[in-house]
Design an enzyme around this catalytic site. Structure first.
Site, PDB file in Angstrom:
ATOM      1  N   HIS A   1      -4.542  -7.796  -0.240  1.00 23.35           N
ATOM      2  CA  HIS A   1      -5.238  -6.996  -1.254  1.00 23.35           C
ATOM      3  C   HIS A   1      -4.653  -7.215  -2.647  1.00 23.35           C
ATOM      4  O   HIS A   1      -5.328  -7.036  -3.652  1.00 23.35           O
ATOM      5  CB  HIS A   1      -5.123  -5.499  -0.944  1.00 23.35           C
ATOM      6  CG  HIS A   1      -6.031  -5.047   0.150  1.00 23.35           C
ATOM      7  ND1 HIS A   1      -5.909  -5.479   1.444  1.00 23.35           N
ATOM      8  CD2 HIS A   1      -7.067  -4.168   0.128  1.00 23.35           C
ATOM      9  CE1 HIS A   1      -6.838  -4.894   2.178  1.00 23.35           C
ATOM     10  NE2 HIS A   1      -7.557  -4.086   1.410  1.00 23.35           N
TER      11      HIS A   1
ATOM     12  N   GLU B   1      -9.028  -1.202  -2.856  1.00 20.18           N
ATOM     13  CA  GLU B   1     -10.241  -0.955  -2.048  1.00 20.18           C
ATOM     14  C   GLU B   1     -11.239  -0.059  -2.793  1.00 20.18           C
ATOM     15  O   GLU B   1     -12.429  -0.123  -2.558  1.00 20.18           O
ATOM     16  CB  GLU B   1      -9.880  -0.303  -0.700  1.00 20.18           C
ATOM     17  CG  GLU B   1      -9.170  -1.235   0.267  1.00 20.18           C
ATOM     18  CD  GLU B   1     -10.076  -1.868   1.330  1.00 20.18           C
ATOM     19  OE1 GLU B   1     -11.178  -1.361   1.556  1.00 20.18           O
ATOM     20  OE2 GLU B   1      -9.660  -2.881   1.915  1.00 20.18           O
TER      21      GLU B   1
ATOM     22  N   CYS C   1       0.538  -8.945   0.739  1.00 16.56           N
ATOM     23  CA  CYS C   1      -0.618  -8.225   1.278  1.00 16.56           C
ATOM     24  C   CYS C   1      -1.830  -8.849   0.607  1.00 16.56           C
ATOM     25  O   CYS C   1      -1.820  -9.075  -0.611  1.00 16.56           O
ATOM     26  CB  CYS C   1      -0.504  -6.743   0.934  1.00 16.56           C
ATOM     27  SG  CYS C   1      -2.028  -5.817   1.176  1.00 16.56           S
TER      28      CYS C   1
ATOM     29  N   CYS D   1      -4.268 -11.235   6.687  1.00 19.17           N
ATOM     30  CA  CYS D   1      -3.742  -9.882   6.544  1.00 19.17           C
ATOM     31  C   CYS D   1      -2.225  -9.967   6.697  1.00 19.17           C
ATOM     32  O   CYS D   1      -1.726 -10.447   7.732  1.00 19.17           O
ATOM     33  CB  CYS D   1      -4.342  -8.995   7.642  1.00 19.17           C
ATOM     34  SG  CYS D   1      -3.625  -7.337   7.703  1.00 19.17           S
TER      35      CYS D   1
ATOM     36  N   ASP E   1      -9.351  -9.568   8.521  1.00 21.24           N
ATOM     37  CA  ASP E   1      -8.408  -8.700   7.816  1.00 21.24           C
ATOM     38  C   ASP E   1      -8.696  -7.272   8.264  1.00 21.24           C
ATOM     39  O   ASP E   1      -9.745  -6.987   8.859  1.00 21.24           O
ATOM     40  CB  ASP E   1      -8.603  -8.830   6.294  1.00 21.24           C
ATOM     41  CG  ASP E   1      -7.667  -7.917   5.511  1.00 21.24           C
ATOM     42  OD1 ASP E   1      -6.495  -7.771   5.904  1.00 21.24           O
ATOM     43  OD2 ASP E   1      -8.110  -7.316   4.513  1.00 21.24           O
ATOM     44  N   SER E   2      -7.772  -6.378   7.929  1.00 16.07           N
ATOM     45  CA  SER E   2      -8.000  -4.964   8.222  1.00 16.07           C
ATOM     46  C   SER E   2      -9.173  -4.431   7.389  1.00 16.07           C
ATOM     47  O   SER E   2      -9.723  -3.379   7.710  1.00 16.07           O
ATOM     48  CB  SER E   2      -6.748  -4.167   7.893  1.00 16.07           C
ATOM     49  OG  SER E   2      -6.442  -4.310   6.513  1.00 16.07           O
TER      50      SER E   2
END
Ligand code: DGL
Length: 270
Positions: free
Chosen positions: A191, A157, A189, A79, A16-17
């Protein structure tokens, strides 16, 4: 039909990023506890979702290259941004099966919706790509509404999940989406599933599709079907990141729902 007599003890690669892909890894570890995993989080170059298609593709290609150097048997791009922008462009450079999150999330949303109205939340790049509309239109006659939610990535994050900031950001992005009458929303996404509980408190009637978890199920089913699982218990997970931010341990634990249980190595991806 299962192929007889094969086994594959190579690791499974996930990237993932940043940390969002840990949601998918967590699910994979639950489904396939004997497997060996290699996770790469490009924490030094995150976020991807605000970058150009060229940059996202270049980054994704280097992430896949890195995992292939670890002799993985399959790769999950956990991602949304990479799945939407780069996978088609780089798949020929990858010699092992390469999975993203778009197909499985679209299939789950298609199965879940009762009124045929599906919402998509993602990064700016993912939403702009139109990839979910394309996939969903191949699955049926759906009305698709979408919204880019760039601020949700730093909120997650920075572990601001249980705060007023998260509440207001969710309302800001989701009010217009919910007012269209969607009954199912793809968290496009990786996240965003961290915000599922908060979203469900505000919008209890929505069905939320966790794109990372759906992709994990899809990959696990593929490996089982192709008889590519390991035949001896390994259970090891190796973590690689391109930077170790200040709050890394706390955030990573939130994503994994507990300690990572493995050594974290910093590498130079460039
Ligand atoms: N995890 C990424 C995704 O699923 C979002 C973070 C980023 O913008 O890099 O799209």
């Amino acid at each position: 039909m299962m192929k007889a007599g094969l086994k594959d003890n190579r690791p499974i690669g996930v990237f993932d990023s940043g940390l969002g892909g840990l949601c998918a890894l967590k699910e994979l570890k639950k489904l396939l506890p004997n497997e060996h995993f290699v996770y790469f989080g490009d924490t030094g170059r995150t976020p991807y979702g605000t970058r150009s298609e060229e940059k996202i593709t270049e980054y994704a290609a280097s992430d896949v290259r890195f995992l292939q150097e670890h002799n993985v048997k399959a790769i999950l791009a956990a991602c949304g941004t990479v799945s939407a922008i780069a996978l088609e462009r780089i798949k020929d450079t990858c010699s092992v099966p390469l999975f993203g999150i778009i197909d499985s999330a679209s299939r789950s949303a298609s199965a879940a919706t009762k009124n045929g109205k599906i919402g998509v939340m993602g990064t700016g790049a993912t939403v702009k790509s139109g990839v979910f509309e394309t996939k969903l239109s191949a699955l049926g006659d759906y009305e698709v509404y979408k919204t880019a939610c760039p601020l949700l990535v730093p909120i997650v994050e920075n572990n601001l999940i249980d705060t007023e900031i998260a509440y207001h950001a969710i309302k800001h992005y989701m009010s217009p989406l919910v007012s269209t009458g969607v009954d199912t929303v793809i968290l496009g996404c990786t996240h965003f599933p961290l915000l599922s509980e908060k979203i469900s408190e505000i919008y209890p009637d929505l069905t939320l599709i966790n794109s990372g978890a759906e992709a994990a199920v899809s990959l696990a089913e593929y490996l089982m079907r192709e008889n590519m699982l390991c035949d001896e218990k390994n259970g090891l997970t190796e973590y690689f990141v391109s930077d170790v931010p200040n709050n890394f341990d706390t955030c990573a634990a939130v994503f994994m729902g507990g300690a990572l249980g493995g050594e974290i190595k910093k590498i130079d991806i460039e």
